[in-house]
Scaffold this active site. Structure first.
Site, mmCIF file in Angstrom:
data_model
loop_
_atom_site.group_PDB
_atom_site.id
_atom_site.type_symbol
_atom_site.label_atom_id
_atom_site.label_comp_id
_atom_site.label_asym_id
_atom_site.label_seq_id
_atom_site.Cartn_x
_atom_site.Cartn_y
_atom_site.Cartn_z
ATOM 1 N N GLY A 273 0.809 -1.201 0.000
ATOM 2 C CA GLY A 273 0.000 0.000 0.000
ATOM 3 C C GLY A 273 0.848 1.260 0.000
ATOM 4 C CB SER A 274 0.028 4.678 1.161
ATOM 5 O OG SER A 274 -1.176 4.798 0.438
ATOM 6 C CB VAL A 275 4.444 1.974 3.570
ATOM 7 C CG1 VAL A 275 3.725 2.434 4.835
ATOM 8 C CG2 VAL A 275 4.059 0.544 3.208
#
Length: 557
Positions: A273-275
């Site tokens: 995801g966004s990491v």
């Protein structure tokens, strides 16, 4: 005449026995009266980076009996029971019968055996039985692993480094004297055991312990299936903590269900995801596709490849700087920026960050995750914000280490060295560093990650450690549910490093399938903050004293 023949045959047999076969019979008799005993090698210890034992071997013996040699069983049992701390009934049962070998009690301390030996009981013997113990309990249990009751290495470092730890058993030959007493013969046939070498890990027991406590508490609070956490020393790539919850006590592995006996930080692959966005950002900066202040017009959704890709929350079309895109964690903005770069070039950057390759810590069942061999336009768009690719949390921590270290990735290292019987340490060679992006691009990425922590728009703004500048990234990734084959579950993550302006520690945290909330900043963020605060103090890292800059998230005017 017949009598003479018989007498001559008898005389010949006597001569044969006395002269011809005497040596053969003597050898046979000697074999009947001797026995060879295997002497186990002492297994080497597993230590943390300061030399504190996480696994060690305690000398012990098994008390055995030749039941056929026991005379007055009641008298022997009465003398033996208090020496072994056993009931009279149990001892009498174990020494009664016609077995030439039987166990009376296993894992007896050397002191207890000396007291038994001093009683001089006919038919009572011992055999070496070194016992593996884990003084730190479940601290680093998932890393250390465990051995079986027979000493077979079954999991973790115990299994991975068994050739180093196990040593080589020896053997000794004994003559059986009166009462089957073992009398050492000695000589060239005896071979002493070679003790195993110790393995010194890079883990810090105190940081590992604290990380496990904080992580386990949050997993329970969030009702999550599991959690993982990695702490890296930015300057060396050394793994200071490798935690998972639930975990295993290596001294009692049977009390832990099979799924929790492994090592999720290296074995479990998931969509980050966004990491993942800071990795995309670093690639964009390094290829000069964007700058921190590049402006994008960002709607709340895009149509790509027959799919609609949205930001997490609906919003009107707005303008954001690239720093603002990372700070607000806009999927749509990240896609718009990534489309400025060739998709194959993005893949090459991610590969240099370590995605798609095993971390190489040396532990069993390490996963390489999944980085597609080639990107389509759609896969480039989704991978840019962290879906369509799978990683282990160690891979992500290592990638963040590269950003913190000026673009130079020092592959994560778990084994600091091997320890000889005299205590000398043979350091393990350090993996070759990998230049991922330039120092300039790394600095630009760090600035964008500081914007994440900035009040007034950053998704990590609530995560603070007084006195320290922080660079971080939140992640709330959707996860495919096995019940429907669709995106339904979540991974909540927070990753980053500190101090942001002089990085020393990188930490990655993820919680899988939480049910009480799912936002990375809310669930994983506090774990990251608490462990980072503790680790900074433990490693004596002072604040730099410099204030974080105010990063524009929106274009001027």
């Amino acid at each position: 005449m017949a009598a003479a023949v018989v007498l001559s045959l008898f005389g010949g047999r006597v001569l044969q026995l006395q002269a011809v076969d005497a040596s053969a019979y003597a050898l046979a008799a000697t074999r009947e009266l001797t026995t060879s005993v295997i002497i186990p090698a002492s297994r080497g210890p597993i230590l943390d980076r300061t030399g504190v034992p996480l696994a060690t071997t305690v000398e012990a013996v098994n008390v055995t009996v030749d039941q056929t040699l026991i005379g007055d069983r009641l008298a022997v049992a009465r003398e033996l029971a208090p020496l072994l701390g056993m009931t009279l009934r149990d001892v009498r049962t174990r020494i009664t019968g016609q077995r030439r070998f039987a166990y009376v009690k296993k894992n007896v301390s050397p002191d207890m055996w000396h007291r038994v030996k001093a009683a001089n009981l006919v038919g009572v013997f011992s055999e070496p039985a070194p016992r593996r113990t884990y003084p730190a309990g479940d601290v680093a249990g998932n890393v250390v692993g465990f051995v079986g009751s027979d000493g077979t290495a079954l999991a973790g470092a115990e299994r991975a480094f068994d050739p180093v730890l196990a040593g080589k058993p020896g053997h000794a030959t004994y003559e059986l004297g009166a009462g089957s007493r073992q009398i050492p013969i000695g000589g060239e046939s005896d071979v002493p055991p070679t003790a195993g070498r110790g393995v010194r890990l890079t883990l810090d027991r105190d940081i590992q312990w604290y990380a496990q406590q904080v992580l386990a508490a949050k997993v329970k609070e969030a009702g999550a299936r599991s959690g993982s956490l990695v702490v890296l020393d930015v300057r060396s790539g050394d793994v200071l903590a490798l935690a998972t919850a639930p975990t295993v006590d290596p001294g009692r592995p049977g009390r832990t269900r099979g799924a929790d006996r492994g090592n999720r930080p290296v074995e479990e692959a998931y969509e980050p995801g966004s990491v993942e966005k800071p990795l995309t950002a670093a690639a964009l900066f390094d290829s000069r596709s964007v700058t921190n202040s590049s402006v994008f017009t960002v709607p709340d959704s895009l149509h790509r490849g027959g799919h609609v890709i949205r930001d997490h929350d609906p919003h009107p079309t707005k303008q954001l700087t690239f720093d603002g895109i990372i700070a607000e964690s806009s999927n749509v903005g990240t896609i718009l920026a990534s489309e400025r770069m060739d998709k194959d070039l993005l893949r090459r950057y991610l590969a240099k960050f370590g995605l798609g390759s095993k971390p190489g810590l040396g532990l069993p069942a390490e996963t390489a995750g999944d980085l597609p061999a080639s990107f389509t336009d759609l896969s480039r768009d989704t991978i840019a914000f962290g879906q369509g690719v799978s990683v282990s949390i160690v891979q992500m921590a290592d990638a963040y280490q590269a950003i913190a270290n000026g673009g130079l990735r020092l592959p994560a290292r778990l084994v600091a060295g091997y320890v000889g019987s005299d205590g000398t340490v043979e350091p393990t060679p350090r993996p070759e560093p990998v230049r991922v992006v330039s120092a300039r691009a790394a600095a630009q990425t760090r600035r964008a990650m500081e914007a994440v922590m900035q009040k007034g728009g950053g998704t990590g703004a609530k995560i603070e450690i007084p006195g320290y500048r922080l660079a971080g990234k939140t992640g709330t990734a959707q996860q495919v549910s096995s019940s429907c084959g669709c995106y339904r579950d979540f991974t909540a993550s927070f990753m980053g490093f500190a101090p942001a302006d002089a990085p020393r520690l990188a930490i990655a945290v993820s919680l899988q399938r939480p049910v009480n909330g799912h936002y990375g900043g809310v669930l994983a963020g506090p774990v990251w903050r608490d462990v980072m605060s503790f680790a900074l103090q433990r490693m004596h890292v002072p604040p730099t004293g410099r204030k974080a800059p105010t990063v524009p998230l929106f274009p001027a005017g």
